[in-house]
Design a protein around this motif. Structure first.
Motif, PDB file in Angstrom:
ATOM      1  N   ARG A   6      99.937  32.837  -0.215  1.00 38.08           N
ATOM      2  CA  ARG A   6      99.669  31.813   0.981  1.00 38.08           C
ATOM      3  C   ARG A   6      98.827  32.654   1.786  1.00 38.08           C
ATOM      4  O   ARG A   6      98.500  33.677   1.833  1.00 38.08           O
ATOM      5  N   VAL A   7      98.051  31.544   2.622  1.00 42.77           N
ATOM      6  CA  VAL A   7      97.106  31.780   3.679  1.00 42.77           C
ATOM      7  C   VAL A   7      97.878  31.372   4.807  1.00 42.77           C
ATOM      8  O   VAL A   7      98.138  30.192   4.949  1.00 42.77           O
ATOM      9  N   LEU A   8      98.069  32.362   5.815  1.00 38.62           N
ATOM     10  CA  LEU A   8      98.640  32.154   6.938  1.00 38.62           C
ATOM     11  C   LEU A   8      97.719  31.716   8.185  1.00 38.62           C
ATOM     12  O   LEU A   8      96.754  32.344   8.280  1.00 38.62           O
ATOM     13  N   VAL A   9      98.169  30.658   8.885  1.00 35.35           N
ATOM     14  CA  VAL A   9      97.324  30.051   9.923  1.00 35.35           C
ATOM     15  C   VAL A   9      98.114  30.022  11.222  1.00 35.35           C
ATOM     16  O   VAL A   9      99.259  29.612  10.952  1.00 35.35           O
ATOM     17  N   LEU A  10      97.743  30.426  12.463  1.00 38.80           N
ATOM     18  CA  LEU A  10      98.512  30.494  13.596  1.00 38.80           C
ATOM     19  C   LEU A  10      98.450  29.175  14.195  1.00 38.80           C
ATOM     20  O   LEU A  10      97.803  28.157  13.848  1.00 38.80           O
ATOM     21  N   GLU A  11      99.495  28.620  14.730  1.00 43.36           N
ATOM     22  CA  GLU A  11      99.861  27.411  15.501  1.00 43.36           C
ATOM     23  C   GLU A  11      98.451  26.999  16.040  1.00 43.36           C
ATOM     24  O   GLU A  11      98.208  25.879  16.314  1.00 43.36           O
ATOM     25  N   THR A  12      97.752  27.970  16.857  1.00 46.30           N
ATOM     26  CA  THR A  12      96.273  27.581  17.407  1.00 46.30           C
ATOM     27  C   THR A  12      95.224  27.234  16.529  1.00 46.30           C
ATOM     28  O   THR A  12      93.981  27.219  16.958  1.00 46.30           O
ATOM     29  N   GLY A  13      95.627  27.583  15.236  1.00 45.18           N
ATOM     30  CA  GLY A  13      94.333  27.308  14.241  1.00 45.18           C
ATOM     31  C   GLY A  13      93.580  28.549  13.701  1.00 45.18           C
ATOM     32  O   GLY A  13      92.745  28.628  12.849  1.00 45.18           O
ATOM     33  N   GLY A  14      94.039  29.692  14.497  1.00 47.15           N
ATOM     34  CA  GLY A  14      93.508  30.902  14.102  1.00 47.15           C
ATOM     35  C   GLY A  14      94.091  31.703  12.792  1.00 47.15           C
ATOM     36  O   GLY A  14      95.050  31.114  12.490  1.00 47.15           O
ATOM     37  N   PHE A  15      92.996  32.256  11.931  1.00 51.64           N
ATOM     38  CA  PHE A  15      93.535  32.737  10.656  1.00 51.64           C
ATOM     39  C   PHE A  15      94.616  34.022  11.194  1.00 51.64           C
ATOM     40  O   PHE A  15      94.353  34.889  11.821  1.00 51.64           O
ATOM     41  N   ASP A  16      95.624  34.154  10.346  1.00 51.93           N
ATOM     42  CA  ASP A  16      96.810  35.243  10.644  1.00 51.93           C
ATOM     43  C   ASP A  16      96.571  36.361   9.366  1.00 51.93           C
ATOM     44  O   ASP A  16      96.967  37.546   9.590  1.00 51.93           O
TER      45      ASP A  16
END
Length: 64
Positions: A6-16
């Motif tokens: 998985r590639v995780l993305v924050l709700e704000t659109g930033g890369f986690d």
């Protein structure tokens, strides 16, 4: 070293970060440790030993 699950993305659109399946189990690699994602490959700023042994040396790498 492993396969990205998985590639995780924050709700704000930033890369986690990314979740990687390794021989030692699933691992979360925090965004600051990911140097590059390109052409189906992920380059990390940490070693395979850091990924396989979560928390070693204070790294931001965690077993799931």
């Amino acid at each position: 070293m492993g396969e990205v699950q998985r590639v995780l993305v924050l709700e704000t659109g930033g890369f986690d970060g990314v979740v990687v399946r390794t021989g030692a189990g699933r691992r979360f690699i925090d965004a600051p440790e990911v140097r590059r994602i390109s052409g189906g490959a992920v380059t990390l700023g940490i070693t395979a030993a850091d990924v396989e042994s979560p928390g070693a040396g204070g790294r931001r790498t965690y077993g799931l």
